[in-house]
Scaffold this motif. Sequence first.
Motif, PDB file in Angstrom:
ATOM      1  N   ARG A 162      -4.048  -7.094  25.915  1.00 17.17           N
ATOM      2  CA  ARG A 162      -4.262  -6.627  24.540  1.00 17.17           C
ATOM      3  C   ARG A 162      -5.703  -6.161  24.359  1.00 17.17           C
ATOM      4  NH1 ARG A 162      -2.932 -12.466  22.607  1.00 17.17           N
ATOM      5  NH2 ARG A 162      -4.431 -12.658  24.306  1.00 17.17           N
ATOM      6  N   GLU A 163      -5.849  -5.125  23.536  1.00 19.32           N
ATOM      7  CA  GLU A 163      -7.167  -4.514  23.343  1.00 19.32           C
ATOM      8  C   GLU A 163      -7.578  -4.526  21.878  1.00 19.32           C
ATOM      9  OE1 GLU A 163      -9.336  -0.458  24.857  1.00 19.32           O
ATOM     10  OE2 GLU A 163      -7.303  -0.259  24.074  1.00 19.32           O
ATOM     11  N   ALA A 164      -8.863  -4.757  21.655  1.00 23.16           N
ATOM     12  CA  ALA A 164      -9.461  -4.597  20.332  1.00 23.16           C
ATOM     13  C   ALA A 164     -10.562  -3.545  20.436  1.00 23.16           C
ATOM     14  CB  ALA A 164     -10.045  -5.924  19.837  1.00 23.16           C
ATOM     15  N   PHE A 165     -10.856  -2.900  19.316  1.00 20.85           N
ATOM     16  CA  PHE A 165     -11.828  -1.815  19.317  1.00 20.85           C
ATOM     17  C   PHE A 165     -13.104  -2.248  18.608  1.00 20.85           C
ATOM     18  CE2 PHE A 165      -7.937   0.224  20.316  1.00 20.85           C
ATOM     19  CZ  PHE A 165      -8.286   1.257  21.173  1.00 20.85           C
ATOM     20  N   ALA A 166     -14.200  -2.210  19.352  1.00 19.26           N
ATOM     21  CA  ALA A 166     -15.485  -2.656  18.817  1.00 19.26           C
ATOM     22  C   ALA A 166     -15.943  -1.782  17.657  1.00 19.26           C
ATOM     23  CB  ALA A 166     -16.533  -2.642  19.928  1.00 19.26           C
ATOM     24  N   ALA A 184     -13.771   5.218   9.354  1.00 19.65           N
ATOM     25  CA  ALA A 184     -12.894   4.877  10.481  1.00 19.65           C
ATOM     26  C   ALA A 184     -13.684   4.450  11.707  1.00 19.65           C
ATOM     27  CB  ALA A 184     -12.004   6.068  10.824  1.00 19.65           C
ATOM     28  N   VAL A 185     -14.884   4.994  11.879  1.00 18.39           N
ATOM     29  CA  VAL A 185     -15.727   4.675  13.034  1.00 18.39           C
ATOM     30  C   VAL A 185     -16.953   3.908  12.556  1.00 18.39           C
ATOM     31  CG1 VAL A 185     -17.024   5.601  14.992  1.00 18.39           C
ATOM     32  CG2 VAL A 185     -14.931   6.739  14.241  1.00 18.39           C
ATOM     33  N   LEU A 186     -17.237   2.783  13.193  1.00 15.92           N
ATOM     34  CA  LEU A 186     -18.392   1.955  12.848  1.00 15.92           C
ATOM     35  C   LEU A 186     -19.589   2.354  13.711  1.00 15.92           C
ATOM     36  CD1 LEU A 186     -16.575  -1.504  12.704  1.00 15.92           C
ATOM     37  CD2 LEU A 186     -16.771   0.230  10.915  1.00 15.92           C
ATOM     38  N   GLU A 191     -23.731  -5.202  13.539  1.00 17.58           N
ATOM     39  CA  GLU A 191     -22.470  -5.507  12.856  1.00 17.58           C
ATOM     40  C   GLU A 191     -21.306  -5.501  13.838  1.00 17.58           C
ATOM     41  OE1 GLU A 191     -19.471  -3.342   9.630  1.00 17.58           O
ATOM     42  OE2 GLU A 191     -21.576  -2.726   9.749  1.00 17.58           O
ATOM     43  N   ILE A 192     -21.295  -4.506  14.729  1.00 17.43           N
ATOM     44  CA  ILE A 192     -20.222  -4.397  15.711  1.00 17.43           C
ATOM     45  C   ILE A 192     -20.255  -5.582  16.677  1.00 17.43           C
ATOM     46  CG2 ILE A 192     -19.402  -3.034  17.673  1.00 17.43           C
ATOM     47  CD1 ILE A 192     -20.381  -0.528  16.105  1.00 17.43           C
ATOM     48  N   ALA A 193     -21.452  -5.962  17.132  1.00 16.49           N
ATOM     49  CA  ALA A 193     -21.576  -7.087  18.058  1.00 16.49           C
ATOM     50  C   ALA A 193     -21.085  -8.377  17.420  1.00 16.49           C
ATOM     51  CB  ALA A 193     -23.030  -7.229  18.508  1.00 16.49           C
ATOM     52  N   ASP A 218      -7.757  -9.248  24.992  1.00 13.11           N
ATOM     53  CA  ASP A 218      -8.257  -9.563  26.321  1.00 13.11           C
ATOM     54  C   ASP A 218      -9.401  -8.633  26.709  1.00 13.11           C
ATOM     55  OD1 ASP A 218      -6.040 -11.442  26.839  1.00 13.11           O
ATOM     56  OD2 ASP A 218      -4.819  -9.616  26.850  1.00 13.11           O
ATOM     57  N   SER A 219      -9.556  -7.529  25.927  1.00 10.53           N
ATOM     58  CA  SER A 219     -10.560  -6.521  26.236  1.00 10.53           C
ATOM     59  C   SER A 219     -11.077  -5.896  24.950  1.00 10.53           C
ATOM     60  CB  SER A 219      -9.954  -5.432  27.142  1.00 10.53           C
ATOM     61  OG  SER A 219     -10.941  -4.496  27.532  1.00 10.53           O
ATOM     62  N   LEU A 220     -12.374  -5.585  24.936  1.00 10.64           N
ATOM     63  CA  LEU A 220     -13.016  -4.923  23.804  1.00 10.64           C
ATOM     64  C   LEU A 220     -13.421  -3.522  24.233  1.00 10.64           C
ATOM     65  CD1 LEU A 220     -15.405  -7.855  22.850  1.00 10.64           C
ATOM     66  CD2 LEU A 220     -13.398  -7.145  21.532  1.00 10.64           C
ATOM     67  N   CYS A 221     -13.107  -2.520  23.414  1.00 13.63           N
ATOM     68  CA  CYS A 221     -13.405  -1.129  23.763  1.00 13.63           C
ATOM     69  C   CYS A 221     -14.553  -0.575  22.930  1.00 13.63           C
ATOM     70  CB  CYS A 221     -12.166  -0.252  23.559  1.00 13.63           C
ATOM     71  SG  CYS A 221     -12.479   1.514  23.863  1.00 13.63           S
ATOM     72  N   VAL A 222     -15.536   0.019  23.616  1.00 15.25           N
ATOM     73  CA  VAL A 222     -16.576   0.822  22.980  1.00 15.25           C
ATOM     74  C   VAL A 222     -16.337   2.265  23.406  1.00 15.25           C
ATOM     75  CG1 VAL A 222     -19.034   1.320  22.846  1.00 15.25           C
ATOM     76  CG2 VAL A 222     -18.260  -1.051  22.962  1.00 15.25           C
ATOM     77  N   HIS A 223     -16.074   3.149  22.454  1.00 14.23           N
ATOM     78  CA  HIS A 223     -15.794   4.542  22.806  1.00 14.23           C
ATOM     79  C   HIS A 223     -17.047   5.218  23.369  1.00 14.23           C
ATOM     80  CE1 HIS A 223     -12.196   3.998  20.230  1.00 14.23           C
ATOM     81  NE2 HIS A 223     -11.695   4.863  21.084  1.00 14.23           N
ATOM     82  N   GLY A 224     -16.898   5.814  24.547  1.00 12.44           N
ATOM     83  CA  GLY A 224     -18.027   6.449  25.205  1.00 12.44           C
ATOM     84  C   GLY A 224     -18.547   7.669  24.495  1.00 12.44           C
ATOM     85  N   ASP A 225     -17.715   8.293  23.619  1.00 10.21           N
ATOM     86  CA  ASP A 225     -18.140   9.503  22.921  1.00 10.21           C
ATOM     87  C   ASP A 225     -18.695   9.206  21.531  1.00 10.21           C
ATOM     88  OD1 ASP A 225     -15.553   8.743  22.034  1.00 10.21           O
ATOM     89  OD2 ASP A 225     -15.181  10.751  21.261  1.00 10.21           O
ATOM     90  N   SER A 226     -18.754   7.933  21.145  1.00 10.28           N
ATOM     91  CA  SER A 226     -19.303   7.580  19.836  1.00 10.28           C
ATOM     92  C   SER A 226     -20.824   7.735  19.854  1.00 10.28           C
ATOM     93  CB  SER A 226     -18.957   6.131  19.476  1.00 10.28           C
ATOM     94  OG  SER A 226     -17.572   5.968  19.293  1.00 10.28           O
TER      95      SER A 226
END
Length: 252
Positions: A162-166, A184-186, A191-193, A218-226
């Motif tokens: 399962r994934e969550a989005f940072a 929609a994007v933080l 705050e994100i941490a 099980d995993s946290l995603c940081v979008h590389g293009d943010s």
Amino acid sequence: MRIDLNSDLGEGFGRWELGDDGALLSIVTSANVACGFHAGDPSVLRRTTADAAARGVAVGAHVGYRDLAGFGRRFIDVPPEDLTADVLYQMGALSAFTRLAGDRIRYVKPHGALYNTIVHHEGQAAAVVEAVRAFDPAMPVLGLPGSRFLSLAGEAGLPVHREAFADRAYTPEGTLVSRHEAGAVLHDPGEIAERCLRIARGEPVTAVDGTEILIEADSLCVHGDSPGAVAIARAVADRLRAEGVTPAPFAP
């Protein structure tokens, strides 16, 4: 406590560059590498997989719709059998480069519109599961908790994570707020941490409407293009370690 930290990488194409893959690969524990359909050309794929292998970062196939112009963020009504073939094609391409790097694909994570579509779309979710199962019946998959994709993958015997989005806002139902909506994007690394630490600890976080929701991951995603992706990923990794949570790949 341990949790994976992943990012979408290898998303440049030709002379067009996106994100700082080198810096992110020094922070994250898993890399979702574009497979050429939404982004990534052969040279980018080869360079990214070699760099990930050298740094000990797990490589996942970031498969998506055949949509370079839209960066894979537009829904495409692909017949299931064609979608299965498209996903197999992408995994095959990335697998060639991971082998050259002395590594292998460790997991599969759909990208963009495909990721969001198979939260509810039965036919397309089943098509992606069939592709992964045909490629490797023991291949782990990464997706949104509660999605049809993860349910069907589990029924097919695939290891499910399962994934969550940072850096993305959530609806009260636990799905992602559309990128077309404000907020929609933080962007604030601190705050994100803090939110990522709460997710790692199994504590509730605040949805876009102010309600508290629980996101199991099980995993946290940081979008590389943010914007500020490197600073965000570093803040998350540093905060986790400071609080006794070790970033580690879910699919070693």
